[in-house]
Design a protein around this motif. Sequence first.
Motif, PDB file in Angstrom:
ATOM      1  N   CYS A   1       0.835  -1.213   0.000  1.00 16.95           N
ATOM      2  CA  CYS A   1       0.000   0.000   0.000  1.00 16.95           C
ATOM      3  C   CYS A   1       0.866   1.258   0.000  1.00 16.95           C
ATOM      4  CB  CYS A   1      -0.933   0.003   1.209  1.00 16.95           C
ATOM      5  SG  CYS A   1      -2.231  -1.255   1.118  1.00 16.95           S
ATOM      6  N   THR A   2       1.963   1.228   0.760  1.00 16.75           N
ATOM      7  CA  THR A   2       2.892   2.357   0.776  1.00 16.75           C
ATOM      8  C   THR A   2       3.481   2.586  -0.607  1.00 16.75           C
ATOM      9  OG1 THR A   2       3.479   1.839   3.075  1.00 16.75           O
ATOM     10  CG2 THR A   2       4.952   3.308   1.872  1.00 16.75           C
ATOM     11  N   ALA A   3       3.888   1.507  -1.260  1.00 20.91           N
ATOM     12  CA  ALA A   3       4.495   1.603  -2.579  1.00 20.91           C
ATOM     13  C   ALA A   3       3.509   2.104  -3.627  1.00 20.91           C
ATOM     14  CB  ALA A   3       5.050   0.243  -2.995  1.00 20.91           C
ATOM     15  N   LEU A   4       2.269   1.615  -3.572  1.00 20.60           N
ATOM     16  CA  LEU A   4       1.255   2.046  -4.537  1.00 20.60           C
ATOM     17  C   LEU A   4       0.904   3.519  -4.334  1.00 20.60           C
ATOM     18  CD1 LEU A   4      -1.106  -1.078  -4.622  1.00 20.60           C
ATOM     19  CD2 LEU A   4       0.551  -0.336  -6.368  1.00 20.60           C
ATOM     20  N   THR A   5       0.862   3.957  -3.077  1.00 20.39           N
ATOM     21  CA  THR A   5       0.634   5.379  -2.793  1.00 20.39           C
ATOM     22  C   THR A   5       1.747   6.224  -3.397  1.00 20.39           C
ATOM     23  OG1 THR A   5      -0.470   4.841  -0.704  1.00 20.39           O
ATOM     24  CG2 THR A   5       0.313   7.103  -0.975  1.00 20.39           C
ATOM     25  N   ASN A   6       2.983   5.755  -3.214  1.00 23.04           N
ATOM     26  CA  ASN A   6       4.140   6.452  -3.768  1.00 23.04           C
ATOM     27  C   ASN A   6       4.063   6.521  -5.289  1.00 23.04           C
ATOM     28  OD1 ASN A   6       6.911   7.555  -3.757  1.00 23.04           O
ATOM     29  ND2 ASN A   6       7.444   5.578  -4.638  1.00 23.04           N
ATOM     30  N   LEU A   7       3.697   5.414  -5.925  1.00 24.51           N
ATOM     31  CA  LEU A   7       3.630   5.355  -7.385  1.00 24.51           C
ATOM     32  C   LEU A   7       2.546   6.283  -7.932  1.00 24.51           C
ATOM     33  CD1 LEU A   7       4.469   4.140 -10.087  1.00 24.51           C
ATOM     34  CD2 LEU A   7       2.920   2.219  -9.627  1.00 24.51           C
ATOM     35  N   ILE A   8       1.354   6.251  -7.317  1.00 24.80           N
ATOM     36  CA  ILE A   8       0.249   7.102  -7.789  1.00 24.80           C
ATOM     37  C   ILE A   8       0.604   8.583  -7.637  1.00 24.80           C
ATOM     38  CG2 ILE A   8      -2.134   7.787  -7.312  1.00 24.80           C
ATOM     39  CD1 ILE A   8      -2.630   4.825  -6.495  1.00 24.80           C
ATOM     40  N   LEU A   9       1.160   8.942  -6.472  1.00 23.29           N
ATOM     41  CA  LEU A   9       1.565  10.335  -6.258  1.00 23.29           C
ATOM     42  C   LEU A   9       2.672  10.739  -7.226  1.00 23.29           C
ATOM     43  CD1 LEU A   9       1.551  10.556  -2.357  1.00 23.29           C
ATOM     44  CD2 LEU A   9      -0.046  11.650  -3.936  1.00 23.29           C
ATOM     45  N   ASN A  10       3.592   9.816  -7.497  1.00 25.68           N
ATOM     46  CA  ASN A  10       4.650  10.086  -8.475  1.00 25.68           C
ATOM     47  C   ASN A  10       4.070  10.494  -9.821  1.00 25.68           C
ATOM     48  OD1 ASN A  10       7.151   9.853  -7.269  1.00 25.68           O
ATOM     49  ND2 ASN A  10       7.306   7.653  -7.557  1.00 25.68           N
ATOM     50  N   LEU A  11       3.146   9.680 -10.316  1.00 26.96           N
ATOM     51  CA  LEU A  11       2.572   9.906 -11.644  1.00 26.96           C
ATOM     52  C   LEU A  11       1.783  11.208 -11.716  1.00 26.96           C
ATOM     53  CD1 LEU A  11       1.378   6.249 -12.383  1.00 26.96           C
ATOM     54  CD2 LEU A  11       3.320   7.444 -13.425  1.00 26.96           C
TER      55      LEU A  11
END
Length: 523
Positions: free
Chosen positions: A382-392
């Motif tokens: 969940c932490t990684a997916l949050t990071n990825l979505i915010l990145n994009l």
Amino acid sequence: MKIERTKNATRNVAVGAVLRLYQMIGPFVLRTVMIHVLGMQYVGLNSLFTSVLQVLNLAELGVGSAMVYSMYRPIAEDDTKSICMLMKLYRLYYRVIGGGICILGLAIMPALPKLISGDVPPDINIYILYILNLSATVLSYWLFAYKNSLLTAHQRNDVIDFITIVTTTIQYLFQIAVLVIFKNYYYYIVVALLSQALLNVTTAVVVNRMYPKYHPSGEIDKDVMKNINRKIKDLFTSKLGEVIVNSADTIVISAFLGLTMLAMYNNYYYILTAVMGFVTLFFKASTAGIGNSLVVESQEKNYGDLNKFTFLVSWIGLFCGCCLLCLYQPFMEVWVGKEYMLGLGCVVCFSVYFYIRVMNQVLIVYKDAAGMWHEDRFRPLCTALTNLILNLILVQVMGIYGVLLSTVFSTLFVGMPWVIKNLFSVVLKQNPFDYVKKLIQYVLVAVCAWFITYFACTKIAGNLIFVLIVRLIICLIIPNIIYVVVFYKRNEFKQTIKLVDNILGGKIKPLHNILVKIYHGKG
């Protein structure tokens, strides 16, 4: 079979520290040569393909740890038959993993141009380059990779580290030679491929000589295999999150901002990970002792140890983060020049991320020591997916700052609160309010110390080398004095001083006595 744990642990830490230092200096020299001989775009290409292949390596996540764990009991009982059966299973898994990475790697080839924004060096065919990099990764699994498990399970990581030092020395020397003589990036990657083969073959030869009675043979019991697969499943999501966080930033920067910006970002990130590498040695050395304490000591004792451990790591994080904040820019100007430097805002983000990452690692160490993988399996993802979505989202609005802030935000507001909740509810079984309050205090002191230290450092002018040296001296003095002044009455501070005094054999006893008197209001 009896394993000399203390002797092996000491040997592993010593050789591991040497390898860590070597892995910091060697790539730094290699990166410097590449920057000056080929240019920043090639450094960016190198970083991009490393991250893409790291994502493909998801197929392996959890397999190595689960397999090595499964060997502990057979080794302790000198059960040669079971070890041989596990080796056969391990060999099969790695062959399947290598094949899977090969197929997935070839499947994503058509998408490669979309991962690069802007121009590619004119003499480079990204498909050929990618296939060479992919071949090196696949080879690392197919060529005797399973034999590493024997050394790890026998607590002989020092042998693995020594072989790595020898083979990477050969690799670095040849890669520097082909860069300087031929100025050809293809030759550089071919050397990496051949070096991977040399590493695997050398390790296999050494393992065969050290443990000649172990050969892959026999069929493993279905229940044992089911247990191994269950461990792999629990470890997978934890490792998956780490890989996404580490790789997403690189791939997003390349796709939206280009190879040159990626290379600049990775120059800063390389320094951060080099410093983090030495801090990690401290964490690795502590994990086994923490695990033992969680089993045999009371919850109150373990909570007290967590507070002491957090206090010490916060001090280390404050000092190292302060050094990054104050030394990054003059060092980068000396290393790569002003044209390849990021702004001060990025430096602040990197320093904050380092501090958060160090503090988060305290919690991760306790989680791993407690074996809390199943309860914590969704947090990293969940932490990684949050990071990825915010990145994009943010990279299109804020550029490189969006990528850095995404990583800070996802770790600080998703990862850390979640692991604190899991740790205190599952392991320590108490309310985390007091612990969180202390964390906030440490952060506030760190911010104040950084501000004061950076302000003092900005007053230093002159030759860059002179500025670096004086700023380092300031960083050694000001933040540490602030930390002592603020926390000298804390019980955690007194315990930390005692710990350091024990490690140094009583050499700071006079200082310890003075601090104890101050603590009790007698001085």
